[in-house]
Design an enzyme around this catalytic site. Structure first.
Site, PDB file in Angstrom:
ATOM      1  N   GLY A  68       4.822   6.897  -1.296  1.00  0.00           N
ATOM      2  CA  GLY A  68       6.120   6.258  -1.131  1.00  0.00           C
ATOM      3  C   GLY A  68       7.031   6.704  -0.009  1.00  0.00           C
ATOM      4  N   GLY A  69       6.512   7.330   1.038  1.00  0.00           N
ATOM      5  CA  GLY A  69       7.375   7.741   2.148  1.00  0.00           C
ATOM      6  C   GLY A  69       8.170   6.583   2.729  1.00  0.00           C
ATOM      7  N   LYS A  70       7.490   5.477   2.987  1.00  0.00           N
ATOM      8  CA  LYS A  70       8.164   4.312   3.579  1.00  0.00           C
ATOM      9  C   LYS A  70       8.952   3.536   2.520  1.00  0.00           C
ATOM     10  CE  LYS A  70       4.699   4.075   7.224  1.00  0.00           C
ATOM     11  NZ  LYS A  70       3.804   5.112   6.655  1.00  0.00           N
ATOM     12  N   ASP A  74       1.176  -1.405   4.901  1.00  0.00           N
ATOM     13  CA  ASP A  74       0.892  -0.153   5.618  1.00  0.00           C
ATOM     14  C   ASP A  74      -0.585   0.134   5.355  1.00  0.00           C
ATOM     15  OD1 ASP A  74       1.139   2.223   6.983  1.00  0.00           O
ATOM     16  OD2 ASP A  74       1.988   3.320   5.286  1.00  0.00           O
ATOM     17  N   CYS A 104       0.882  -1.184   0.000  1.00  0.00           N
ATOM     18  CA  CYS A 104       0.000   0.000   0.000  1.00  0.00           C
ATOM     19  C   CYS A 104       0.911   1.224   0.000  1.00  0.00           C
ATOM     20  CB  CYS A 104      -0.901   0.012   1.220  1.00  0.00           C
ATOM     21  SG  CYS A 104      -1.848  -1.513   1.479  1.00  0.00           S
ATOM     22  N   ALA A 105       1.712   1.329  -1.058  1.00  0.00           N
ATOM     23  CA  ALA A 105       2.855   2.259  -1.054  1.00  0.00           C
ATOM     24  C   ALA A 105       2.452   3.731  -1.062  1.00  0.00           C
ATOM     25  CB  ALA A 105       3.761   1.962  -2.249  1.00  0.00           C
ATOM     26  N   CYS A 144      -1.519   3.824  11.103  1.00  0.00           N
ATOM     27  CA  CYS A 144      -1.327   5.058  11.877  1.00  0.00           C
ATOM     28  C   CYS A 144      -2.582   5.294  12.721  1.00  0.00           C
ATOM     29  CB  CYS A 144      -1.002   6.249  10.973  1.00  0.00           C
ATOM     30  SG  CYS A 144      -2.176   6.522   9.639  1.00  0.00           S
TER      31      CYS A 144
END
Length: 404
Positions: free
Chosen positions: A236-238, A301, A232-233, A354
């Site tokens: 793309g932070g992670k 995520d 679940c990009a 989160c």
């Protein structure tokens, strides 16, 4: 502080769009800040922070001002007067502020602050849900922490620089930062600044990413040369953090149902110098099935209520609905059941949200592990990050391993 008419008008215009037309606060503020090229950093900060402040405390300020939704402009000026009075700002001699009952405002604030749902300015249903899931004592502390303004945290892109080098370069531009113990790639700004205008950002030396969010990629135990799927990009932070931890070696497959987010990820990856990322839009289940049993590491995520990130998205309190929270739990479990099949034997999976609600977090893991799909996995460890303990966003992450 002296109030300037054009800045205050911008705040009122922004609140009209956010409260009455359902626009997202961050998008509205982006537009407001482009209004006047003559505005300096302090003017822009006033508009952004005041708008966010009134959004954050909407329910409390509306109760004190004795106004109800939908708010007309007079109502919004009354709420603005409440904000200014509670901040100790002298109201100018403008028509909008005539007969503002300053003493009554302070009295009403003291009276209403005794009731948690009003003091913390949240809907009744959310207050009840938080207490039910976390218990009264923890929820009281947590929702107070989630109402504080978030710090600006940078994640150093180790593909291009080091923490020490970036800290020194930013210092030369009068941007001072602190190192955060236990967050290996994080720097915290001592004072808020528009870091997106710096050459360091434009050259991909860092990303803005909360400290709690930075824990997720570390939790995944990636090594250079692995095949990793970020399911679940989003933008793309992670994914970018994983790329730096893998030193650009191996393969990262970034998946998402929204192709436009993956376009943004490609743009960011280019700026970051991350070359081992391949994006794939999930247009059918075939995309997932092709990866069954192929990945050393899988990150889920998961979409969630977002309650852990209210500090940076205060308008989410008003957009979130109880039925969405129920629906998203089913989505989370469906994603876990389906995407976990990408993990190869001996590989590992991280499920992250989160959110601070156990029903979206450890209970989802418990349900998965007792299901047919989950019987091949063992629970390794998890990390429940609460804002009132960490000082950063609320997060959850669980590490599972597929048995030999």
């Amino acid at each position: 502080m002296r109030l300037h008419r054009n800045l205050c008008f911008s705040v009122i215009d922004g609140l009209t769009l956010i409260f009455n037309e359902g626009n997202y606060a961050d998008k509205v503020i982006q537009q407001l800040l482009k209004r006047d090229k003559r505005w300096g950093a302090r003017d822009r900060a006033f508009v952004a922070e005041t708008t966010y402040d009134i959004v954050r405390w909407k329910r409390l300020y509306a109760e004190i001002a004795e106004v109800k939704e939908p708010f007309d402009r007079d109502n919004l000026w009354r709420m603005f007067a409440v904000w200014a009075t509670l901040k100790g700002i002298k109201l100018p001699d403008w028509t909008y502020f005539e007969n503002t009952p300053t003493r009554k405002i302070k009295g009403r604030f003291d009276e209403l602050s005794k009731i948690r749902k009003l003091r913390e300015s949240i809907p009744d249903w959310l207050d009840e849900l938080g207490e039910k899931e976390l218990g009264k004592a923890v929820w009281t502390k947590e929702i107070a922490a989630l109402n504080e303004q978030a710090d600006v945290i940078l994640r150093v892109n180790t593909l291009k620089t080091t923490k020490e080098a970036l800290q020194a370069e930013l210092f030369d531009q009068d941007i001072e930062t602190d190192v955060l113990p236990n967050y290996p790639n994080a720097l915290k700004l001592k004072e808020r600044a528009n870091v997106f205008q710096t050459e360091q950002f434009k050259n991909g030396l860092f990303e803005v990413q909360d400290a709690s969010s930075q824990l997720v990629a570390e939790f995944l135990n990636v090594q250079p040369g692995m095949r990793v799927v970020d399911t679940c990009a989003g933008a793309g932070g992670k994914t970018l953090h994983i790329a730096s931890l893998m030193e650009n070696k191996g393969q990262i497959i970034a998946l998402d149902i929204y192709a436009n987010k993956l376009h943004e990820l490609k743009r960011r990856a280019k700026r970051n110098g991350a070359h081992n990322i391949e994006t794939r839009s999930i247009e059918s289940t075939k995309v997932i099935k092709k990866l069954y049993d192929k990945a050393d590491r899988v990150l889920i995520d998961a979409p969630c209520s977002g309650l852990g990130v209210l500090r940076r998205n205060p308008d989410a309190k008003w957009k979130l609905q109880p039925d969405f929270v129920e629906t998203i739990k089913q989505t989370q479990q469906d994603i876990l059941q389906q995407y976990s099949r990408m993990v190869k034997v001996g590989g590992q999976l991280v499920y992250a949200t989160c959110s601070v609600l156990p029903s979206e977090n450890q209970k989802q893991i418990d349900t998965f592990l007792t299901s047919e799909s989950g019987k091949n996995f063992t629970f390794v460890k998890d990390n429940k990050v609460l804002a009132h303990k960490s000082g950063f966003d609320g997060f959850y992450m669980a590490l599972l391993e597929r048995k030999q």
